[in-house]
Design a protein around this motif. Structure first.
Motif, PDB file in Angstrom:
ATOM      1  N   PHE A   1       9.602 -66.940 -24.164  1.00 24.63           N
ATOM      2  CA  PHE A   1       9.991 -68.135 -23.416  1.00 24.63           C
ATOM      3  C   PHE A   1      10.640 -67.750 -22.093  1.00 24.63           C
ATOM      4  O   PHE A   1      10.313 -68.305 -21.041  1.00 24.63           O
ATOM      5  CB  PHE A   1      10.953 -68.992 -24.247  1.00 24.63           C
ATOM      6  CG  PHE A   1      11.509 -70.164 -23.487  1.00 24.63           C
ATOM      7  CD1 PHE A   1      10.785 -71.337 -23.402  1.00 24.63           C
ATOM      8  CD2 PHE A   1      12.740 -70.083 -22.855  1.00 24.63           C
ATOM      9  CE1 PHE A   1      11.277 -72.421 -22.696  1.00 24.63           C
ATOM     10  CE2 PHE A   1      13.243 -71.162 -22.141  1.00 24.63           C
ATOM     11  CZ  PHE A   1      12.510 -72.337 -22.065  1.00 24.63           C
ATOM     12  N   GLU A   2      11.552 -66.777 -22.142  1.00 21.06           N
ATOM     13  CA  GLU A   2      12.229 -66.336 -20.916  1.00 21.06           C
ATOM     14  C   GLU A   2      11.238 -65.718 -19.930  1.00 21.06           C
ATOM     15  O   GLU A   2      11.310 -65.988 -18.729  1.00 21.06           O
ATOM     16  CB  GLU A   2      13.335 -65.341 -21.251  1.00 21.06           C
ATOM     17  CG  GLU A   2      14.524 -65.988 -21.934  1.00 21.06           C
ATOM     18  CD  GLU A   2      15.569 -64.983 -22.383  1.00 21.06           C
ATOM     19  OE1 GLU A   2      15.248 -63.773 -22.500  1.00 21.06           O
ATOM     20  OE2 GLU A   2      16.704 -65.407 -22.621  1.00 21.06           O
ATOM     21  N   ASP A   3      10.322 -64.902 -20.424  1.00 20.14           N
ATOM     22  CA  ASP A   3       9.310 -64.301 -19.544  1.00 20.14           C
ATOM     23  C   ASP A   3       8.450 -65.372 -18.880  1.00 20.14           C
ATOM     24  O   ASP A   3       8.177 -65.307 -17.683  1.00 20.14           O
ATOM     25  CB  ASP A   3       8.417 -63.322 -20.320  1.00 20.14           C
ATOM     26  CG  ASP A   3       9.157 -62.065 -20.763  1.00 20.14           C
ATOM     27  OD1 ASP A   3      10.264 -61.806 -20.237  1.00 20.14           O
ATOM     28  OD2 ASP A   3       8.633 -61.353 -21.639  1.00 20.14           O
ATOM     29  N   ASP A   4       8.021 -66.367 -19.663  1.00 20.08           N
ATOM     30  CA  ASP A   4       7.221 -67.463 -19.107  1.00 20.08           C
ATOM     31  C   ASP A   4       8.019 -68.258 -18.082  1.00 20.08           C
ATOM     32  O   ASP A   4       7.493 -68.642 -17.034  1.00 20.08           O
ATOM     33  CB  ASP A   4       6.728 -68.397 -20.210  1.00 20.08           C
ATOM     34  CG  ASP A   4       5.669 -67.767 -21.096  1.00 20.08           C
ATOM     35  OD1 ASP A   4       5.104 -66.715 -20.710  1.00 20.08           O
ATOM     36  OD2 ASP A   4       5.411 -68.326 -22.179  1.00 20.08           O
ATOM     37  N   ALA A   5       9.289 -68.495 -18.378  1.00 25.86           N
ATOM     38  CA  ALA A   5      10.132 -69.244 -17.447  1.00 25.86           C
ATOM     39  C   ALA A   5      10.318 -68.479 -16.139  1.00 25.86           C
ATOM     40  O   ALA A   5      10.284 -69.073 -15.055  1.00 25.86           O
ATOM     41  CB  ALA A   5      11.489 -69.545 -18.087  1.00 25.86           C
ATOM     42  N   LYS A   6      10.478 -67.165 -16.224  1.00 24.33           N
ATOM     43  CA  LYS A   6      10.637 -66.352 -15.012  1.00 24.33           C
ATOM     44  C   LYS A   6       9.380 -66.391 -14.154  1.00 24.33           C
ATOM     45  O   LYS A   6       9.460 -66.410 -12.930  1.00 24.33           O
ATOM     46  CB  LYS A   6      10.976 -64.906 -15.380  1.00 24.33           C
ATOM     47  CG  LYS A   6      12.395 -64.734 -15.871  1.00 24.33           C
ATOM     48  CD  LYS A   6      12.667 -63.314 -16.316  1.00 24.33           C
ATOM     49  CE  LYS A   6      14.052 -63.220 -16.932  1.00 24.33           C
ATOM     50  NZ  LYS A   6      14.316 -61.891 -17.482  1.00 24.33           N
TER      51      LYS A   6
ATOM     52  N   SER B   1       7.162 -68.943 -14.183  1.00 26.78           N
ATOM     53  CA  SER B   1       6.979 -70.314 -13.709  1.00 26.78           C
ATOM     54  C   SER B   1       8.018 -70.735 -12.672  1.00 26.78           C
ATOM     55  O   SER B   1       7.734 -71.567 -11.819  1.00 26.78           O
ATOM     56  CB  SER B   1       7.048 -71.286 -14.889  1.00 26.78           C
ATOM     57  OG  SER B   1       6.014 -71.019 -15.802  1.00 26.78           O
ATOM     58  N   PHE B   2       9.217 -70.178 -12.771  1.00 25.66           N
ATOM     59  CA  PHE B   2      10.321 -70.564 -11.885  1.00 25.66           C
ATOM     60  C   PHE B   2      11.008 -69.335 -11.307  1.00 25.66           C
ATOM     61  O   PHE B   2      12.211 -69.129 -11.509  1.00 25.66           O
ATOM     62  CB  PHE B   2      11.351 -71.400 -12.657  1.00 25.66           C
ATOM     63  CG  PHE B   2      10.759 -72.553 -13.404  1.00 25.66           C
ATOM     64  CD1 PHE B   2      10.357 -73.709 -12.737  1.00 25.66           C
ATOM     65  CD2 PHE B   2      10.586 -72.499 -14.785  1.00 25.66           C
ATOM     66  CE1 PHE B   2       9.807 -74.779 -13.428  1.00 25.66           C
ATOM     67  CE2 PHE B   2      10.032 -73.560 -15.484  1.00 25.66           C
ATOM     68  CZ  PHE B   2       9.646 -74.704 -14.798  1.00 25.66           C
ATOM     69  N   PRO B   3      10.284 -68.498 -10.570  1.00 18.67           N
ATOM     70  CA  PRO B   3      10.880 -67.248 -10.071  1.00 18.67           C
ATOM     71  C   PRO B   3      12.095 -67.481  -9.151  1.00 18.67           C
ATOM     72  O   PRO B   3      13.014 -66.680  -9.148  1.00 18.67           O
ATOM     73  CB  PRO B   3       9.731 -66.568  -9.305  1.00 18.67           C
ATOM     74  CG  PRO B   3       8.777 -67.665  -9.005  1.00 18.67           C
ATOM     75  CD  PRO B   3       8.924 -68.674 -10.096  1.00 18.67           C
ATOM     76  N   TRP B   4      12.081 -68.583  -8.436  1.00 17.69           N
ATOM     77  CA  TRP B   4      13.197 -68.890  -7.542  1.00 17.69           C
ATOM     78  C   TRP B   4      14.489 -69.129  -8.314  1.00 17.69           C
ATOM     79  O   TRP B   4      15.580 -68.907  -7.814  1.00 17.69           O
ATOM     80  CB  TRP B   4      12.866 -70.150  -6.707  1.00 17.69           C
ATOM     81  CG  TRP B   4      12.349 -71.283  -7.545  1.00 17.69           C
ATOM     82  CD1 TRP B   4      11.040 -71.563  -7.803  1.00 17.69           C
ATOM     83  CD2 TRP B   4      13.107 -72.253  -8.264  1.00 17.69           C
ATOM     84  NE1 TRP B   4      10.930 -72.651  -8.631  1.00 17.69           N
ATOM     85  CE2 TRP B   4      12.184 -73.109  -8.927  1.00 17.69           C
ATOM     86  CE3 TRP B   4      14.455 -72.485  -8.415  1.00 17.69           C
ATOM     87  CZ2 TRP B   4      12.582 -74.169  -9.712  1.00 17.69           C
ATOM     88  CZ3 TRP B   4      14.852 -73.561  -9.198  1.00 17.69           C
ATOM     89  CH2 TRP B   4      13.929 -74.387  -9.845  1.00 17.69           C
ATOM     90  N   PHE B   5      14.387 -69.539  -9.566  1.00 18.78           N
ATOM     91  CA  PHE B   5      15.576 -69.816 -10.383  1.00 18.78           C
ATOM     92  C   PHE B   5      16.229 -68.505 -10.856  1.00 18.78           C
ATOM     93  O   PHE B   5      17.432 -68.456 -11.082  1.00 18.78           O
ATOM     94  CB  PHE B   5      15.179 -70.689 -11.567  1.00 18.78           C
ATOM     95  CG  PHE B   5      16.337 -71.166 -12.388  1.00 18.78           C
ATOM     96  CD1 PHE B   5      17.148 -72.205 -11.926  1.00 18.78           C
ATOM     97  CD2 PHE B   5      16.630 -70.598 -13.609  1.00 18.78           C
ATOM     98  CE1 PHE B   5      18.229 -72.638 -12.678  1.00 18.78           C
ATOM     99  CE2 PHE B   5      17.695 -71.047 -14.381  1.00 18.78           C
ATOM    100  CZ  PHE B   5      18.499 -72.072 -13.898  1.00 18.78           C
ATOM    101  N   TYR B   6      15.445 -67.473 -11.032  1.00 18.70           N
ATOM    102  CA  TYR B   6      15.924 -66.214 -11.593  1.00 18.70           C
ATOM    103  C   TYR B   6      16.214 -65.151 -10.546  1.00 18.70           C
ATOM    104  O   TYR B   6      16.529 -64.028 -10.882  1.00 18.70           O
ATOM    105  CB  TYR B   6      14.913 -65.673 -12.620  1.00 18.70           C
ATOM    106  CG  TYR B   6      14.860 -66.520 -13.856  1.00 18.70           C
ATOM    107  CD1 TYR B   6      15.755 -66.317 -14.899  1.00 18.70           C
ATOM    108  CD2 TYR B   6      13.950 -67.570 -13.966  1.00 18.70           C
ATOM    109  CE1 TYR B   6      15.725 -67.112 -16.018  1.00 18.70           C
ATOM    110  CE2 TYR B   6      13.925 -68.372 -15.089  1.00 18.70           C
ATOM    111  CZ  TYR B   6      14.811 -68.140 -16.112  1.00 18.70           C
ATOM    112  OH  TYR B   6      14.789 -68.924 -17.225  1.00 18.70           O
ATOM    113  N   SER B   7      16.114 -65.494  -9.261  1.00 12.88           N
ATOM    114  CA  SER B   7      16.356 -64.469  -8.236  1.00 12.88           C
ATOM    115  C   SER B   7      17.801 -64.423  -7.812  1.00 12.88           C
ATOM    116  O   SER B   7      18.634 -65.152  -8.147  1.00 12.88           O
ATOM    117  CB  SER B   7      15.466 -64.719  -7.039  1.00 12.88           C
ATOM    118  OG  SER B   7      15.556 -66.046  -6.592  1.00 12.88           O
TER     119      SER B   7
END
Length: 172
Positions: free
Chosen positions: A159-164, A166-172
């Motif tokens: 789930f975390e990998d998929d979220a990263k 899909s939403f790379p701007w959130f995890y940067s």
């Protein structure tokens, strides 16, 4: 169909709401002849990897739940298409009774016509049953809450990998 008098056995919690007939029996299996193979079709995409191997983290692939005869389910169990094969999948797996707060209307009729007992109970009663099953499951497996959560580490990581992705701007 086998008659009902008393049903005793293992109950499995399937607490997800709106578990529809396409998930219970994926469309590609609708032409499979009625019989023993339907036990393998039940929730196929959740229970098996693409290569056909079992997903060990899925509850129906774990002891003692792979021998369940009762499912305690979330609301709107069996919604969706009029797929009678969803009922065949449950029966083929060995489940003879599903307890839920509500059912898809067509699923409910198909269940009764094919020997699967659908039992409607108030949501609070079903939630209490599910809670008892969750505690028994942890006791049977010797798991505290942290170890129980750890069983889902692979799914959490995916789930975390998929979220990263899909939403790379959130995890940067």
């Amino acid at each position: 169909m086998a008659p009902f008098a008393t049903l005793c056995g293992i109950a499995v919690p399937l607490e997800e709401a709106n578990l529809d007939t396409n998930q219970l029996c994926p469309t590609r299996f609708n032409k499979v002849p009625k019989g023993a193979r339907f036990g393998q079709i039940l929730l196929h995409d959740r229970r098996f990897n693409a290569d056909g191997s079992e997903k060990p983290e899925y509850i129906l692939n774990q002891e003692p739940y792979r021998h369940a005869v009762i499912a305690v389910a979330g609301r709107n169990f069996g919604v969706g298409s009029s797929r009678e094969t969803a009922v065949f999948g449950l029966i083929g797996f060995g489940i003879r009774c599903v307890i839920a707060p509500s059912f898809g209307d067509i699923f409910f009729g198909n269940a009764l016509r094919n020997g699967l007992l659908p039992v409607r109970l108030p949501g609070a009663t079903v939630a209490a049953l599910s809670d008892k099953l969750a505690h028994q499951r942890r006791l049977l497996r010797g798991l505290d809450e942290i170890a129980h959560t750890g069983e889902y580490a692979g799914a959490i990581r995916r789930f975390e990998d998929d979220a990263k992705k899909s939403f790379p701007w959130f995890y940067s």
